[in-house]
Motif scaffolding. Structure first.
Motif, mmCIF file in Angstrom:
data_model
loop_
_atom_site.group_PDB
_atom_site.id
_atom_site.type_symbol
_atom_site.label_atom_id
_atom_site.label_comp_id
_atom_site.label_asym_id
_atom_site.label_seq_id
_atom_site.Cartn_x
_atom_site.Cartn_y
_atom_site.Cartn_z
ATOM 1 N N GLY A 328 0.791 -1.219 0.000
ATOM 2 C CA GLY A 328 0.000 0.000 0.000
ATOM 3 C C GLY A 328 0.821 1.265 0.000
ATOM 4 N N VAL A 329 2.110 1.187 0.365
ATOM 5 C CA VAL A 329 2.938 2.386 0.376
ATOM 6 C C VAL A 329 3.005 3.025 -1.005
ATOM 7 C CG1 VAL A 329 5.106 1.133 -0.071
ATOM 8 C CG2 VAL A 329 5.155 3.308 1.174
ATOM 9 N N ARG A 330 2.807 2.247 -2.040
ATOM 10 C CA ARG A 330 2.837 2.795 -3.399
ATOM 11 C C ARG A 330 1.633 3.682 -3.684
ATOM 12 N NH1 ARG A 330 4.986 -2.585 -6.790
ATOM 13 N NH2 ARG A 330 7.116 -2.488 -5.958
ATOM 14 N N TYR A 331 0.632 3.629 -2.822
ATOM 15 C CA TYR A 331 -0.604 4.373 -3.042
ATOM 16 C C TYR A 331 -0.868 5.385 -1.928
ATOM 17 C CZ TYR A 331 -1.016 0.346 -6.080
ATOM 18 O OH TYR A 331 -0.760 -0.632 -7.020
ATOM 19 N N ALA A 332 0.181 5.772 -1.213
ATOM 20 C CA ALA A 332 0.015 6.720 -0.109
ATOM 21 C C ALA A 332 -0.539 8.057 -0.590
ATOM 22 C CB ALA A 332 1.357 6.933 0.596
ATOM 23 N N GLU A 333 -0.231 8.427 -1.826
ATOM 24 C CA GLU A 333 -0.692 9.715 -2.361
ATOM 25 C C GLU A 333 -1.985 9.591 -3.154
ATOM 26 O OE1 GLU A 333 3.276 11.815 -3.763
ATOM 27 O OE2 GLU A 333 3.444 9.620 -3.784
ATOM 28 N N THR A 334 -2.541 8.381 -3.196
ATOM 29 C CA THR A 334 -3.792 8.193 -3.942
ATOM 30 C C THR A 334 -4.822 7.467 -3.066
ATOM 31 O OG1 THR A 334 -2.855 6.179 -4.964
ATOM 32 C CG2 THR A 334 -2.651 8.238 -6.196
ATOM 33 N N LEU A 335 -4.850 6.155 -3.093
ATOM 34 C CA LEU A 335 -5.912 5.393 -2.435
ATOM 35 C C LEU A 335 -5.951 5.592 -0.928
ATOM 36 C CD1 LEU A 335 -5.619 1.950 -4.292
ATOM 37 C CD2 LEU A 335 -6.836 4.029 -5.007
ATOM 38 N N PHE A 336 -4.811 5.895 -0.314
ATOM 39 C CA PHE A 336 -4.760 6.063 1.134
ATOM 40 C C PHE A 336 -4.663 7.538 1.551
ATOM 41 C CE2 PHE A 336 -3.411 1.670 0.511
ATOM 42 C CZ PHE A 336 -4.243 1.015 1.412
ATOM 43 N N ASP A 337 -4.973 8.417 0.633
ATOM 44 C CA ASP A 337 -4.956 9.858 0.909
ATOM 45 C C ASP A 337 -6.396 10.364 0.964
ATOM 46 O OD1 ASP A 337 -4.699 12.579 1.017
ATOM 47 O OD2 ASP A 337 -3.509 12.776 -0.804
#
Length: 369
Positions: A328-337
């Motif tokens: 999920g770190v790859r999506y810190a600026e998208t799905l997890f923001d």
């Protein structure tokens, strides 16, 4: 020697020695890599149904695509498509590109990833950190054409979408299906009722579906697909010209068209999952496992819950196996923001509540608006 006789060349020239060396490096990398973990979960609402998630994010390049990238390089080398000094290119939404860049660095060759400009920023940075170059394309539908332009200038096109299903050895050789079944061998219900995966290139679903038949197993294969995307549209009608009805925010799966590697006949069922549910499930995985995973892993979880609910309704016991595809770190600026989600009017609460009810009661109900 008769001057008219054809020249006889040494059996191991410079080019062949380079290929042999590259293959040696790939074999050494394989030997250094341990198998990925198979994580077991049980939920109160699903007595008698065991859930397993194979954590492919722990590969050295961080995703399920590590297996595919290795296979694509082996395929290119053994078919004489990749030569010493030749650049490499491929079209990718991110995780495959990262894995291909990782292997390019291992082999000492240059790599270009043709990626949609909307790809998660962290993925772009990861490719660049590994020495790769990113060629960003505004229209995701044009990545294939741009990769072909690079190939026309002499680059070796690894072509994950065209070659994934044939580059992977589906009969064994530690492919994803063989690995799952070997790890399941000592579990209480060792032959899964279902295996669930997504469809990006189609290579994973093709490999698993073929292997299940090769082993003469009753295990069924379900593809978890973002709602309205290419595999689902094509599978329902067996139309290889089908295109997606809508785009998706879930990277790595949910293609806009039917890709060459999509094999419909080895798939038993397709479950379409709305983006909000996939993202909510990715957040839920963090609660369940203490670690974040990407949106495709969330898509898989939603499909697993729906399959388990149907099994419970029929009074069936069994096991369901799926994949955790990338971190999920790859999506810190998208799905997890939260700000990114709010800008796209994505409300995770209804889907999250529906899944919590399902885990407790063993019955899948669509999210309440």
């Amino acid at each position: 020697m008769d001057s008219a006789s054809p020249a006889i060349f040494p059996p191991c020239d410079t080019e062949r020695r380079w290929v042999h060396g590259a293959l040696d490096m790939l074999a050494q990398e394989t030997a250094r890599s341990a198998d990925t973990h198979l994580l077991k979960l049980n939920f109160a609402g699903f007595d008698g149904i065991d859930f397993y998630f194979k954590d492919e994010s722990v590969h050295p390049s961080g995703s399920l695509k590590h297996r595919l990238a290795r296979s694509l390089y082996l395929y290119a080398l053994c078919n004489g498509r990749l030569r010493q000094g030749q650049a490499v290119v491929d079209a990718s939404s991110g995780s495959t590109a990262i894995s291909e860049a990782w292997f390019a660095r291992l082999l000492g060759i240059s790599f270009t990833a043709v990626m949609p400009a909307c790809t998660a920023p962290r993925k772009i940075r990861d490719v660049q950190a590994l020495g790769g170059r990113c060629d960003l394309v505004d229209d995701p539908g044009q990545v294939h054409a741009r990769a072909a332009e690079h190939a026309a200038r002499g680059a070796c096109h690894l072509d994950q979408f065209g070659l994934a299903e044939r580059a992977t050895d589906w009969r064994g050789n530690n492919n994803i299906a063989e690995s799952i079944l070997r790890q399941m061998a000592h579990e209480p219900q060792p032959v899964p009722t279902w295996i669930v995966c997504g469809a990006g290139t189609g290579g994973t679903s093709a490999t698993i579906g073929r292997y299940l038949r090769y082993r003469r197993l009753d295990t069924r294969l379900c593809v978890a697909e973002p709602a309205g995307c290419g595999f689902a549209e094509g599978w329902h009608t067996h139309d290889r010209e089908a295109v997606a009805r809508r785009p998706t925010l879930i990277e790595g799966i949910g293609r806009p068209r039917v890709e060459p590697g999509f094999l419909f006949d080895v798939v038993d069922h397709v479950i379409e999952v709305p983006d909000a549910a996939s993202i909510a499930a990715a957040w839920l995985l963090d609660d369940l496992l203490g670690r974040r995973y990407g949106g495709s892993s969330g898509t898989n979880l939603v499909a697993c819950l729906q399959l388990a609910s149907a099994m419970r309704t029929r009074g069936e016991r069994g096991s369901i196996v799926s994949l955790l595809c990338d971190p999920g770190v790859r999506y810190a600026e998208t799905l997890f923001d939260p700000a990114w989600l709010a800008a796209r009017r994505i409300d995770l609460a209804p889907s999250r509540e529906a899944m919590q009810r399902c885990l407790a009661r063993g019955c899948w109900e669509p999210p309440r608006d």
